[in-house]
Design a protein around this motif. Structure first.
Motif, PDB file in Angstrom:
ATOM      1  N   MET A 255       0.562  -1.160  -0.259  1.00  0.00           N
ATOM      2  CA  MET A 255      -0.148   0.232   0.388  1.00  0.00           C
ATOM      3  C   MET A 255       0.887   1.136   0.538  1.00  0.00           C
ATOM      4  SD  MET A 255      -2.795  -1.607  -0.671  1.00  0.00           S
ATOM      5  CE  MET A 255      -4.120   0.056   0.252  1.00  0.00           C
ATOM      6  N   VAL A 256       1.526   1.197   1.139  1.00  0.00           N
ATOM      7  CA  VAL A 256       2.406   1.774   0.647  1.00  0.00           C
ATOM      8  C   VAL A 256       3.834   2.692  -0.513  1.00  0.00           C
ATOM      9  CG1 VAL A 256       4.870   3.073   1.409  1.00  0.00           C
ATOM     10  CG2 VAL A 256       3.457   1.862   3.321  1.00  0.00           C
ATOM     11  N   ARG A 257       4.023   2.259  -1.640  1.00  0.00           N
ATOM     12  CA  ARG A 257       4.200   1.736  -2.436  1.00  0.00           C
ATOM     13  C   ARG A 257       3.076   2.279  -3.504  1.00  0.00           C
ATOM     14  NH1 ARG A 257       8.522   0.166  -5.266  1.00  0.00           N
ATOM     15  NH2 ARG A 257       8.875  -0.195  -7.561  1.00  0.00           N
ATOM     16  N   HIS A 258       2.152   1.389  -3.876  1.00  0.00           N
ATOM     17  CA  HIS A 258       1.281   1.973  -4.609  1.00  0.00           C
ATOM     18  C   HIS A 258       0.815   3.673  -4.755  1.00  0.00           C
ATOM     19  CE1 HIS A 258      -1.731   1.598  -7.292  1.00  0.00           C
ATOM     20  NE2 HIS A 258      -2.824   2.162  -6.468  1.00  0.00           N
ATOM     21  N   PHE A 259       0.935   4.139  -3.315  1.00  0.00           N
ATOM     22  CA  PHE A 259       0.087   5.454  -3.090  1.00  0.00           C
ATOM     23  C   PHE A 259       1.634   6.707  -3.361  1.00  0.00           C
ATOM     24  CE2 PHE A 259      -3.160   3.849  -0.997  1.00  0.00           C
ATOM     25  CZ  PHE A 259      -4.561   4.107  -1.706  1.00  0.00           C
ATOM     26  N   SER A 260       2.667   5.708  -3.250  1.00  0.00           N
ATOM     27  CA  SER A 260       3.979   6.417  -3.428  1.00  0.00           C
ATOM     28  C   SER A 260       4.635   7.049  -5.131  1.00  0.00           C
ATOM     29  CB  SER A 260       5.182   6.710  -2.742  1.00  0.00           C
ATOM     30  OG  SER A 260       5.439   4.994  -3.144  1.00  0.00           O
ATOM     31  N   LYS A 261       3.954   5.054  -5.292  1.00  0.00           N
ATOM     32  CA  LYS A 261       4.964   5.295  -6.559  1.00  0.00           C
ATOM     33  C   LYS A 261       3.388   4.590  -7.523  1.00  0.00           C
ATOM     34  CE  LYS A 261       9.850   5.296  -6.334  1.00  0.00           C
ATOM     35  NZ  LYS A 261      10.955   4.111  -6.155  1.00  0.00           N
ATOM     36  N   PRO A 262       2.562   4.782  -8.035  1.00  0.00           N
ATOM     37  CA  PRO A 262       1.139   4.393  -8.769  1.00  0.00           C
ATOM     38  C   PRO A 262       1.441   3.383  -9.729  1.00  0.00           C
ATOM     39  CG  PRO A 262       0.793   6.598  -8.274  1.00  0.00           C
ATOM     40  CD  PRO A 262       2.134   6.794  -7.877  1.00  0.00           C
ATOM     41  N   ASN A 263       0.859   2.369  -9.428  1.00  0.00           N
ATOM     42  CA  ASN A 263       1.337   1.546 -11.118  1.00  0.00           C
ATOM     43  C   ASN A 263      -0.236   1.311 -11.590  1.00  0.00           C
ATOM     44  OD1 ASN A 263       1.429  -0.870 -12.720  1.00  0.00           O
ATOM     45  ND2 ASN A 263       2.695  -1.871 -11.069  1.00  0.00           N
ATOM     46  N   PRO A 264       1.079   1.616 -13.036  1.00  0.00           N
ATOM     47  CA  PRO A 264      -0.144   2.256 -14.303  1.00  0.00           C
ATOM     48  C   PRO A 264      -1.214   1.031 -14.995  1.00  0.00           C
ATOM     49  CG  PRO A 264       1.844   1.948 -14.999  1.00  0.00           C
ATOM     50  CD  PRO A 264       1.584   1.626 -13.409  1.00  0.00           C
ATOM     51  N   LEU A 265      -1.249  -0.148 -14.201  1.00  0.00           N
ATOM     52  CA  LEU A 265      -1.487  -1.607 -14.948  1.00  0.00           C
ATOM     53  C   LEU A 265      -2.893  -1.936 -13.229  1.00  0.00           C
ATOM     54  CD1 LEU A 265       0.684  -4.247 -15.238  1.00  0.00           C
ATOM     55  CD2 LEU A 265      -0.956  -3.055 -17.007  1.00  0.00           C
TER      56      LEU A 265
END
Length: 537
Positions: A255-265
């Motif tokens: 969750m932390v990674r996604h909100f810091s570096k959103p994944n386009p998929l």
């Protein structure tokens, strides 16, 4: 420019072959998991395993499926469904061929994890492929095929496993799948056309696999903890605590990674919509109430009536007939009424069936479940088709059918919910039955120690009967006490089954309230069918 009629025919039949292929894949993944569960005692005996070691056979396969469920979103978006399915199905076939020759438990568990990781790609890509390749006017027929695919294979396992052990051997639990998967591969080869690999848009970062990997490993660890929790005695076990803590940490890191570096998929905001979240809860509840047919009834018949799998099988197998009939009626009604009404009718019927079974006694046999199981099968047919239909309509109304990240996120979300819902239900039922059996056993034992008149009369009758059969008079009281204790355990287990059916009725009733909270859909199947029936101008 004219088109060759033969080419047109091939183009028309290609999506049908592709849909048959992905449906077969979904059914094989379900069927193999059920065979491992039903055949666990036979596998344990054939491989000379103790109960603790054998319990990891099903867990390993399902942890692999849990891992690949979220990760298949990344693979499908990066490589396309055709390549993912072909590679996964080929590896799955080879694994099913060699698993009976593994020779050691650790090797078998490793192969089962790989098998789960390959078969787990079949589910998320099945529904998304159907949605994107069937004309909207035929979507409800695709839903019917998808629902029937899952329900029938779930109820076939007991009968088929019993026949295998009588006619062939335990090896065919694996080899059956190895024979059928090549058919799936052929259907996919001819039914799904090769597509160019998607490329990131200008200025858009390339898809990252790290976030998917963290979440997939975390979800698999949590699944293993829940599946083994009852056997490990929950928080008293270091293994359980380690699985829970490490799995939770990895999901938090995701969750932390996604909100810091959103994944386009992946598109998390798309999944935060009200209907999507409520349908996720309903799917989890459906997986729970499904246990009333595939867990509680076989558990009672096996523990109390002494049924073998081949005897339990017919009690469950014939239920596929009313389920299919109810499913066909549900699909007919999907084109005419609101899908939420069909979904509500299904859960209401399930609640009635569970309440009927809550009157169970220790003298019931398979025939006593006939009427309630017919109602249960019809309720499951209505609920499953109504639920999948509502999920599909929710996606259609969102306007995201042509948006790859939204469709993949949608499919990955419901695949994760499906697996966790089933596991939470199975684990909770085991915990619930055990705790209620201990509770009722303590109450019944207290009555025995209190020396109530019915208890004293029963004890005298058993002792008198043992005096007749015993070689010496001094062992008769001991035999009578053992029989009395066995009778208490039998009654306590029966009462726990009764409580479980009652609880399932409550869950099904609660789902009616959740269904009432679903927002109305602007476009439903009645409008889609009506629009397709109008002649084009």
């Amino acid at each position: 420019m004219t088109t060759d009629p033969q080419t047109e025919s091939v183009q028309r039949i290609r999506p049908v072959l592709g849909i048959l292929g992905v449906l077969l894949g979904a059914s094989l993944a379900t069927f193999f998991g059920r065979l491992l569960s039903v055949g666990a005692p036979d596998l344990r005996g054939a491989l000379h395993l103790d109960a603790d070691s054998a319990s990891w056979i099903g867990t390993a396969y399902n942890m692999g499926m849990m891992f690949i469920g979220p990760f298949s979103v990344y693979l499908g978006g990066l490589l396309g469904p055709r390549l993912v399915l072909l590679v996964s199905a080929t590896i799955f076939t080879l694994l099913c061929v060699v698993m009976p020759f593994s020779g050691h438990l650790s090797v078998l568990l490793f192969f089962l994890v790989l098998a789960g990781m390959t078969a787990g790609t079949f589910y998320p890509l099945t529904l998304s492929f159907i949605l994107r390749n069937l004309p909207q006017s035929y979507l409800h027929f695709g839903i019917a095929a998808y629902a029937a695919d899952i329900v029938i294979t779930t109820h076939m396992a007991h009968s088929y496993e019993g026949w295998l052990m009588d006619a062939l051997s335990w090896h065919w639990i694996f080899w059956t799948i190895a024979l059928l998967t090549p058919i799936m591969i052929a259907l996919i080869v001819f039914g799904i056309r090769p597509q160019p690999l998607p490329k990131p848009k200008p200025g858009q970062p390339p898809p990252s696999w790290r976030g998917f990997l963290y979440f997939s490993v975390g979800a698999a660890l949590l699944y293993g903890a829940i599946d083994q929790g009852q056997r490990l005695d929950w928080w008293r076990s270091g293994t359980f605590v380690a699985l829970i803590v490490s799995g939770s940490f990895l999901i938090l890191a995701t969750m932390v990674r996604h909100f810091s570096k959103p994944n386009p998929l992946i598109n998390f905001p798309f999944l935060r919509r009200r209907n999507t979240l409520l349908l996720g809860i309903i799917l989890m509840a459906f997986r729970f109430v499904l246990l009333s047919g595939v867990v509680l009834v076989p558990s009672y018949l096996t523990a109390i009536r002494g049924y073998r799998p081949e005897q339990v099988g017919p009690v469950l197998l014939w239920l596929a007939i009313p389920q299919c009939l109810a499913g066909l009626l549900a699909i007919y009604l999907l084109g005419r009424v609101d899908s939420r009404l069909i979904l509500a009718a299904g859960f209401a019927t399930i609640a009635v069936a569970a309440l009927m079974d809550s009157h169970i006694t220790s003298v019931w046999s398979g025939n006593n479940f006939d009427l309630s199981q017919i109602l249960l099968a019809m309720g499951e047919g209505f609920a499953l088709n109504g639920m999948v239909g509502t999920i599909v309509l929710d996606l259609l109304n969102s306007g995201s059918m042509d948006k790859g990240p939204d469709v993949l996120s949608f499919a990955g979300f419901f695949q994760t919910i499906r697996l966790f819902g089933g596991e939470l239900g199975a684990s909770f039922i085991q915990f619930f039955l055990h705790s209620r059996q201990v509770f009722h056993g303590d109450l019944l034992s207290a009555d025995v120690q209190g020396g109530s008149p019915p208890v004293i009369e029963r004890a005298h009758a058993l002792t008198a009967g043992m005096h007749v059969q015993a070689a010496t008079q001094d062992i008769a009281p001991g035999r009578a006490a053992a029989l009395f204790a066995g009778s208490i355990r039998q009654q306590a287990f029966t009462l726990s089954i009764m409580d479980a059916f009652t609880f399932i009725a409550y869950i099904a009733t609660a789902c009616l309230l959740i269904i009432a909270c679903l927002r109305g859909l602007k476009v439903g199947f009645p409008q889609i069918v009506a629009a397709s029936a109008k002649p084009s101008s």
